[in-house]
Design an enzyme around this catalytic site. Structure first.
Site, mmCIF file in Angstrom:
data_model
loop_
_atom_site.group_PDB
_atom_site.id
_atom_site.type_symbol
_atom_site.label_atom_id
_atom_site.label_comp_id
_atom_site.label_asym_id
_atom_site.label_seq_id
_atom_site.Cartn_x
_atom_site.Cartn_y
_atom_site.Cartn_z
ATOM 1 N N ASP A 24 -25.824 -41.331 36.819
ATOM 2 C CA ASP A 24 -26.263 -40.083 36.192
ATOM 3 C C ASP A 24 -25.748 -40.040 34.757
ATOM 4 O O ASP A 24 -24.876 -40.818 34.369
ATOM 5 C CB ASP A 24 -25.695 -38.878 36.951
ATOM 6 C CG ASP A 24 -26.408 -38.659 38.281
ATOM 7 O OD1 ASP A 24 -27.545 -39.127 38.403
ATOM 8 O OD2 ASP A 24 -25.813 -38.045 39.175
ATOM 9 N N ASP A 62 -24.485 -36.430 42.347
ATOM 10 C CA ASP A 62 -23.670 -35.231 42.544
ATOM 11 C C ASP A 62 -24.383 -34.140 43.327
ATOM 12 O O ASP A 62 -23.745 -33.228 43.834
ATOM 13 C CB ASP A 62 -23.193 -34.665 41.200
ATOM 14 C CG ASP A 62 -24.344 -34.376 40.247
ATOM 15 O OD1 ASP A 62 -25.509 -34.437 40.689
ATOM 16 O OD2 ASP A 62 -24.091 -34.100 39.068
ATOM 17 N N ASP A 95 -29.378 -36.064 46.011
ATOM 18 C CA ASP A 95 -28.972 -37.450 45.756
ATOM 19 C C ASP A 95 -28.524 -38.151 47.034
ATOM 20 O O ASP A 95 -28.305 -39.361 47.026
ATOM 21 C CB ASP A 95 -27.812 -37.493 44.746
ATOM 22 C CG ASP A 95 -28.263 -37.124 43.341
ATOM 23 O OD1 ASP A 95 -29.389 -37.499 42.979
ATOM 24 O OD2 ASP A 95 -27.503 -36.464 42.624
#
Length: 949
Positions: free
Chosen positions: A455, A756, A760
């Protein structure tokens, strides 16, 4: 009779050739019998390798870290039974309920609306437990509440004592046989040689066994303490509650009945409770009931159970039961199975230990047979086979003890246990480096990672966001100082400013709370905090009419819609939708724009193009952009979703999130180590490319694409472009999952993924190594991950990879060391038995060597920290041989060198050293043993300073 002997001899030689062939074809044998996937191995694969372990010296110790598969099946049956009982409780009200002493706990667990009404509803319950729905409980009542209602902890298995590990170490069958031999040796020695000389051999073996057992038990016990400490860290979960009238963050273990808990998407419900108020709260109860469909929780269905997960929405709940008085607590108490599945490296080394153990057994039998036959021939030629003495019996007992000790040394039981030791050591060190390893295999597998899909927000950047620029009413302003804010007030009309602040304060999931010292703090996600803090600074402490709106409906932000919407009722009786989210998405929903006087004007194509240019210019400055829009509505339909068009654009926020210090160096380290870093983000592609270039992720050879284009690619296009993708912007969680699946399937790469959010979880589960963020990550993401990055820092991920490589290389070094010792010890005793009729390495000496190999050698080699050289070599690919050609070269070279030295001493030592006299044999054997030990020290020294390719 001769024909039978010939057939038996042929069968014996066939078996011996088979065993030797296993050594030659070790890798194929290990692949066929000892290959398990790094994550979620099937029961069939686990049973296959355990069945293939033909020789197990000590099952209690070899399988100490391995779950009992039969017990696991029993536990799954218990869970299914408990889920069925809970399902009946939840969905069939007339079902028989489990008796619960505490009436308050039973109301929630039974979903008993009738009993709830009898107690005066939610208000009545809160009064009876002395908690208010807006103030919470008083912190001074914590001890009293824990005494009455219990603590929020579950019953756990008691930890094993040190003496239990001693008992496990004593279960070794070969050690038991050696003890019997030692007692026989002592008895025969006392009868033939008297006290104390007759006790030397037997007592020496017993003391050696005692030392081996104690050292082994201490090593195992320390490992168990490390894993227990790490297990505590895994269970450290914090949650927001309201106590003493203010919101605060506490551990779930400190939760008590009466606490007001704040729930958000991705949270795991920490205790049983009742819904107070919230927005679109969907609860996943599959862990309890087995039902996959989420449950909508509202005032009509207010019951929320511990162990369930928040799938969507947000809410506040009042805790009604904790710990063992919850259904989740009772379910956990039914489970007895502990431990993790063994890692692929542990399984493979179990295979190596088994193969070598079989070879050792053959050598032990051959050694004993050769020694016994030579002894009988010499005895028959001198005094005859009919005359026997206690000395002869002692000799045969010592021969048998030597043969059994060869098995002790030959079976390298320390191989799989050395992996456990190395992983435990690495996990402890990584904890200090802000990485919590939840699954052992992750630390091992991370050393082989080829790709890291990461990310952007919070991982590559600091996750401390501030509004840097704002576009409103065709004016773009920097708002990083008080003067800039005053300028904004001067160029924007009061009507426009009121609309802006109303959109900020009403359409947010962040919250302003007061600390003990009276200071205000904003709680929420980094993006929401940044916008709300900007709104507070613009407001300047004034309390205007935009505070008088009433929220009617909230649609929380999620990564699929990429926006948050709220419907508010205005004082004049009208209603208004506010929508905030990704710039391109919100702009497409708008056909009007607000001007400097606060009036709505049509949004022309030229104006739309200018706004897009503004968004791109913000993004090129590495600013994350969000748009705020609104729409007036007259009629409010029940359960109506937010409109998808007809909005008026109010403002564009440019939010700054600086790159973390050290990220660029960490990415450079990855590239030099053969690891490709790929950034997957939901941001604008220009923002993503700017950040990726700043971090060193996007190179000249790589490409940056958007999620919609990635989803439209054919299989052939994807296979061609896959290796070039370095940045994916505007991505959905499904895109990350697809990317990971294709890298693993099409290219066979070992892939690590960071995440997070709740969405995901599929990608984290699919990846070889899932890394969840410890600060910004939801509990669902953490539960699906293998490693939790406690500081949300990309540099920490590199530390995990570095330690993963260190574990792999350390175990390779240990294997090289132990196989060298094994080969030399086996060959020297066997050859000596064949040539001279005695074994120069006695049972006591071999036990001493075994202790050095299994314990001290493992401590020395398996706990070596990583160095920078490890990150300058390519990762180990899937399917590569663990014992490399270079290792075989080193093993054979060291073995031949040691055998040459020891053979020279064994055959010509007396003449070379000019040793004469009655005790010359004992002296030369002592010299051989000391030389053997120093050869191993030399080999160990070479291995420590060698970086295996």
């Amino acid at each position: 009779m001769p024909e039978m002997e010939r057939v038996a001899g042929a069968g014996w030689w066939a078996r011996l050739r088979r065993r030797l062939k296993e050594i030659v074809e070790m890798e194929s044998y290990l692949r066929d019998n000892f290959e398990v996937p790094p994550k979620n191995p099937s029961e069939e694969a686990q049973r296959r390798w355990r069945k293939a372990v033909g020789i197990v010296k000590n099952p209690r110790r070899r399988f100490r870290m391995v779950p009992d598969l039969d017990r696991r099946i029993e536990d799954k049956a218990k869970v299914r039974s408990a889920q069925e009982k809970i399902r009946l409780t939840l969905y069939v009200q007339k079902a028989a309920f489990t008796f619960i002493d505490d009436e308050l706990a039973s109301i929630t667990s039974k979903h008993d609306l009738k009993a709830l009404k009898m107690h005066g509803g939610l208000d009545g319950i809160s009064r009876k437990i002395r908690s208010t729905l807006d103030h919470g409980i008083d912190a001074s009542d914590l001890d009293t509440r824990q005494n009455i209602f219990g603590v929020n902890r579950y019953v756990e298995k008691s930890s094993r004592s040190f003496w239990m590990f001693v008992w496990d170490a004593l279960q070794d069958m070969t050690l038991i046989i050696l003890m019997v031999c030692a007692l026989l040796s002592a008895a025969v020695g006392l009868a033939s040689e008297g006290w104390p000389k007759g006790m030397y051999d037997g007592l020496g073996i017993i003391l050696s066994i005692f030392l081996v057992v104690i050292v082994t038990a201490v090593s195992d016990y320390k490992q168990s303490l490390q894993f227990k400490e790490l297990d505590k860290e895994k269970k450290r979960i914090f949650i927001h509650v309201t106590r003493d009238g203010r919101q605060q963050k506490i551990s779930i273990y400190d939760l008590v009945v009466g606490d007001i808990v704040h729930l958000a998407i991705g949270d795991q419900v920490p205790a049983d409770g009742m819904y107070i108020h919230g927005y679109s709260l969907l609860i996943d109860e599959s862990s309890l009931s087995g039902e996959s469909d989420p449950v909508y929780v509202s005032h009509d269905k207010p019951f929320i159970l511990a162990g369930t997960k928040v799938q969507d929405g947000s809410a506040k709940m009042i805790v009604t039961a904790v710990g063992m008085r919850t259904e989740w607590g009772r379910l956990m108490s039914t489970l007895s199975e502990g431990g993790e599945d063994e890692t692929p490296l542990q399984v493979k080394l179990n295979g190596v230990a088994t193969i070598i153990g079989k070879i050792g057994l053959v050598f032990a039998v051959l050694t004993f047979v050769v020694l016994l036959v030579r002894f009988l021939i010499e005895k028959g030629m001198t005094v005859g086979l009919l005359k026997w003495s206690s000395t002869d019996a002692l000799t045969i007992v010592n021969y048998f003890a030597t043969a059994v000790t060869i098995i002790v040394v030959a079976v390298p039981e320390g191989l799989p246990l050395a992996v456990t030791l190395s992983l435990a050591f690495a996990m402890k060190k990584l904890m200090n480096d802000k990485a919590l390893v939840r699954h052992l295999s992750a630390c091992e597998t991370m050393g082989s990672a080829v790709s890291i899909c990461t990310d952007k927000t919070g991982t590559l950047t600091t996750n401390h966001m501030v509004v840097d620029k704002i576009w409103i009413a065709d004016v773009s302003k920097s708002v990083t100082s008080n003067n800039s804010l005053e300028d904004l007030n001067s160029v924007v009309s009061s009507k426009t400013l009121r609309l802006l602040l109303q959109g900020i304060f009403e359409n947010t999931s962040a919250e302003v709370v007061k600390e003990k010292d009276g200071k205000q703090t904003v709680l929420g996600t980094p993006t929401e905090r940044a916008i709300l803090e900007f709104g507070l600074s613009v407001e300047g402490g004034r309390n205007d009419e935009y505070r008088t709106c009433t929220k009617v409906k909230v649609e929380p932000f999620n990564s699929v819609k990429k926006m948050m919407s709220v419907l508010v009722s205005l004082p004049n009786g009208t209603s208004r939708w506010f929508c905030k989210g990704a710039s391109e998405i919100i702009l497409q929903m708008c056909d009007m724009v607000i001007d400097d006087n606060g009036n709505d004007v049509p949004l022309s194509e030229a104006h739309r193009k200018n706004i897009l240019d503004t968004i791109n210019s913000f993004a090129s400055e590495t600013l994350r952009t969000l748009c705020l829009a609104y729409k007036e509505v007259d009629d409010i339909a029940d359960n109506a979703d937010s409109p998808s068009s007809g909005f008026t654009l109010v403002a564009i926020f440019g939010i700054k999130d600086p790159v973390r210090p050290g990220v660029k160096d960490a990415v450079a380290t990855c590239l030099s180590a053969g690891i490709t870093v790929r950034m997957v983000t939901g941001d604008n592609i220009n923002t993503a490319k700017a950040i990726a270039k700043e971090c060193g992720i996007l190179t000249d050879e790589g490409i940056a694409i958007e999620g919609p284009y990635f989803r439209s690619m054919s299989s052939a296009e994807m296979e061609e472009q896959l290796s070039k993708i370095q940045v994916m912007a505007r991505s959905l969680p499904l895109d990350k999952h697809t990317l990971v699946t294709n890298f693993r399937g099409m290219r066979g790469e070992v892939v690590a993924v960071t995440g997070d959010g709740t969405n995901d979880a599929p990608a984290l589960h699919e990846a070889d190594i899932g890394l969840a963020m410890g600060i910004a990550g939801t509990e669902v993401a953490k539960e699906s991950a293998d490693v939790i990055v406690l500081d949300d820092n990309f540099a920490t991920i590199i530390n995990v990879a570095r330690w993963g490589r260190a574990v792999y290389i350390n175990i390779q070094k240990f294997v090289q060391f132990q196989l060298t010792v094994n080969i030399v010890a086996l060959v020297i005793n066997f050859v000596s038995a064949c040539i001279t009729g005695n074994a120069p390495l006695t049972a006591v000496q071999l036990l001493w060597v075994n202790m050095i190999m299994d314990t001290l050698g493992a401590l020395a080699l398996a706990t070596e920290p990583p160095n920078d050289e490890m990150m300058k070599r390519p990762p180990v690919g899937r399917g590569e041989s663990f014992i490399t050609k270079v290792m075989w070269r080193n093993i054979m070279g060291q073995s031949l060198y040691q055998l040459a030295v020891l053979g020279a001493l064994m055959l010509g030592g007396k003449r070379l050293m000019n040793i004469k006299g009655a005790d010359s044999k004992s002296i030369i054997n002592t010299l051989i043993f000391n030389t053997f030990v120093f050869c191993q020290v030399s080999a160990l020294w070479n291995i420590v300073f060698e970086l295996l390719p």
